[in-house]
Design an enzyme around this catalytic site. Structure first.
Site, mmCIF file in Angstrom:
data_model
loop_
_atom_site.group_PDB
_atom_site.id
_atom_site.type_symbol
_atom_site.label_atom_id
_atom_site.label_comp_id
_atom_site.label_asym_id
_atom_site.label_seq_id
_atom_site.Cartn_x
_atom_site.Cartn_y
_atom_site.Cartn_z
ATOM 1 N N LYS A 24 0.859 -1.198 0.000
ATOM 2 C CA LYS A 24 0.000 0.000 0.000
ATOM 3 C C LYS A 24 0.886 1.235 0.000
ATOM 4 O O LYS A 24 1.892 1.288 0.724
ATOM 5 C CB LYS A 24 -0.914 -0.020 1.229
ATOM 6 C CG LYS A 24 -1.916 1.137 1.255
ATOM 7 C CD LYS A 24 -2.887 1.027 2.440
ATOM 8 C CE LYS A 24 -3.905 2.170 2.416
ATOM 9 N NZ LYS A 24 -4.871 2.108 3.545
ATOM 10 N N SER B 1 -9.847 2.319 2.588
ATOM 11 C CA SER B 1 -8.916 3.012 1.729
ATOM 12 C C SER B 1 -7.908 2.100 1.023
ATOM 13 O O SER B 1 -7.285 2.530 0.050
ATOM 14 C CB SER B 1 -8.152 4.046 2.557
ATOM 15 O OG SER B 1 -7.311 3.416 3.496
ATOM 16 N N SER C 255 -10.356 0.157 6.809
ATOM 17 C CA SER C 255 -9.693 0.242 5.497
ATOM 18 C C SER C 255 -8.990 -1.019 5.022
ATOM 19 O O SER C 255 -8.573 -1.094 3.870
ATOM 20 C CB SER C 255 -8.679 1.388 5.499
ATOM 21 O OG SER C 255 -9.342 2.623 5.417
#
Lengths: 95, 488
Positions: free
Chosen positions: B76, B152, B176
């Site tokens: 990420k 997210s 997330s």
């Protein structure tokens, strides 16, 4: 609670985010929508409840007062927008 | 090869059926072919990945490999990496290259010998539930490209679902990891706060942020958590605990496991088709020997309001560092220092990030601190105490991960409150600091449904055990999107 345009501009100044007059209305409406959600909290009686700042009740860990990190000034300054002679450049602050 | 689990890939590498360079090339080729449409990755650097793969092959050849050495993983773009830029999905950091690696990156790469495939797309500064706030454009859900992958950690989820990577890192501040895992038919784990180091993980809300693994199965997540976690003196909230093997209890029978069903998670706020899949999963757990217990989390409806005070308050402080002076974006024209700050932040941040900074600045400002910030922290304690009472009667808690399946792109971008309510079942877990998982539990109208498992502090091994036994019995986690080319 309902924010006014003046309040929105005041908060934006506190947060150092420029908001144009044309954006201010939309921003106010969005923030008021979110605050409507937040206001649900106000109906709850929390007298006597200790605020919880953190998931783990830990005291701040201290380390020995010795140098542990290597010098990374050059690497850190290499990614700055503007530097000179090892210093970060900003616009003139004092006339 | 691209459908294999991490354990199978580890075995294939150990048996020299494939090299890390070959395996990495396989995934890099898929990224090159499929990513333009899905937009799961922000940065890919083939040569850098292959250099890591060659080092992993050398390690394996020298007999110094571990269970994950040579296996590729997507990172990420919130984790700082030397080499790749680290954007956090923001224009503010669009060209930022970190001078150091996050601890999670160092552990997975230098420690475990995994190979980074690149940096995955995400909501800007992890503020979003749909990946639509990214400066680098929305990510498509491989199950239906008209729909969001969740957020997210949407890029990480989409990458795994399309098999552009066998696993990925994620972070979870309010859901997330779990919500995108649910939307993309994946397994995702948010560990107990403090288990995974936050050093080099760009801060959103420091008292809630926690990194964790995303993969196809609970077994894979256990292997990844083993490699990611551990005490880190560079994170002041990192917990110094004995090392655990999170895979140790995977096969343990579930007989006697007490599963709590919070009545607040089974109300009419949840889509009936999602609820039907969750109920079927609960029946499955009963067949596996678990006992069901009715519990209540009476303050859970206050978790979203409290979160939207606490998280923005912490964000407004954390994001004050983006000032256009030391790194990141700087506005091209300004006439004073204050003007430089105001314009840099106005141009560098997207709309959602600005909104949250403004909320945070307001609730922390003079005259409002007690009514909002302290009240939210008091409610946070009530929520944590609800869980503490519930865990006296049960071992784990089960319910839906999100009230709906993946929604359409653009559907909620103008209805912010509806967007925020997407995390209604996940946020309380972050406020309390507990571990939580999402695992696939079926489909509703062809879209994946996630089952949420919540444990008491440090109960990760127990959650992984419950997830693994369910996965061994059902196989929902092995389903792949129909229109993704899974060959090669």
């Amino acid at each position: 609670m309902s924010l006014t345009l003046e309040q929105v501009q005041r908060i934006a100044h506190l947060a150092r985010i420029e908001i144009s007059e044309s954006e201010a209305g939309t921003t106010r409406d969005h923030l008021n929508g979110i605050f409507q959600l937040i206001e649900q909290m106000q109906a709850v009686d929390t007298r006597g409840v200790e605020p919880m700042a953190h998931a783990q009740e830990l005291s701040q860990r201290l380390r020995d007062d010795t140098v542990t990190e290597a010098d990374c000034r050059a690497a850190c300054q290499a990614i700055a927008p503007e530097t000179e002679g090892g210093l970060y450049l900003v616009p003139k602050v004092i006339e | 090869m691209i459908n294999k689990s991490l354990k199978q890939l580890g075995a294939a590498l150990a048996a020299k059926e494939i090299s890390s360079v070959e395996l990495t090339t396989l995934f890099l080729d898929r990224i090159e072919r499929l990513n333009p449409e899905i937009n799961a990755f922000i940065s890919v650097d083939r040569e850098r990945s292959l250099t890591q793969a060659r080092a992993a092959d050398a390690r394996l050849a020298a007999g110094q490999g571990g269970p994950l050495t040579g296996i590729p993983i997507a990172q990420k773009d919130i984790f700082c990496t030397t080499g790749w830029r680290t954007t956090c999905g923001s224009k503010m950091l669009a060209d930022f290259v970190s001078p150091y690696d996050a601890t999670v990156i160092a552990r997975l790469h230098d420690g475990a010998g995994m190979v980074s495939l690149g940096k995955t797309n995400m909501d800007e500064f992890a503020m979003g539930s749909s990946n639509e706030t990214s400066f680098f454009g929305p990510v498509k859900n491989p199950w239906d490209r008209q729909r969001v992958p969740g957020g997210s950690s949407g890029g990480s989820a989409s990458a795994i679902a399309a098999r552009l990577a066998p696993a990925a890192t994620g972070t979870d501040t309010g859901g997330s990891i779990r919500q995108p895992a649910a939307f993309c038919n994946l397994t995702g784990l948010k560990p107990t706060y403090g288990v995974v180091s936050r050093y080099g993980m760009i801060a959103f809300a420091s008292s809630l942020d926690q990194g964790g693994p995303m993969a196809a199965s609970a077994e894979d997540c256990a292997l990844l958590l083993n490699a990611m976690c551990g005490f880190d003196e560079r994170d002041s909230t990192s917990l110094d605990r004995p090392v655990e093997d999170y895979a140790r209890d995977l096969e343990k029978p579930l007989a006697g496991l007490r599963i709590g069903l919070p009545k607040e998670f089974f109300n009419d706020g949840c889509d009936p088709a999602v609820m039907a899949a969750v109920q079927t999963a609960i029946d499955q757990y009963r067949k596996l020997g678990a006992t069901l217990v009715d519990i209540s989390l009476p303050n859970s409806h206050l978790s979203v309001p409290a979160y939207y005070v606490i998280a923005p308050a912490e964000a407004s402080a954390n994001l004050s560092r983006f000032d256009g002076i030391r790194y990141g974006y700087r506005a091209p024209d300004y006439d004073s220092l204050d003007d430089l700050y105001m314009k840099t932040r106005a141009q560098g941040f997207g709309a959602e990030v600005k909104r949250r900074i403004l909320i945070g600045a307001y609730v922390l400002s003079h005259g409002y601190y007690d009514a909002y910030y302290l009240q939210a922290q008091r409610i946070r304690r009530l929520i944590a105490e609800d869980f503490a009472s519930a865990f006296k009667a049960c071992d784990i808690i089960i319910g839906p991960t999100s009230p709906t399946t993946a929604f359409k792109l653009g559907e909620r971008t103008t209805d912010l409150v509806k967007m925020y309510l997407s995390d209604i079942y996940t946020i309380a877990v972050n406020l309390a600091g507990l571990p939580g998982m999402s695992i696939p539990c079926g489909f509703a109208d062809g879209l994946p449904v996630g089952l949420q498992l919540i444990g008491n502090y440090f109960a990760e091994a127990r959650l992984l055990n419950a997830a693994h036994r369910y996965q061994a019995a059902t196989g929902w986690h092995e389903q792949r999107p129909a229109d993704i080319d899974l060959n090669g």
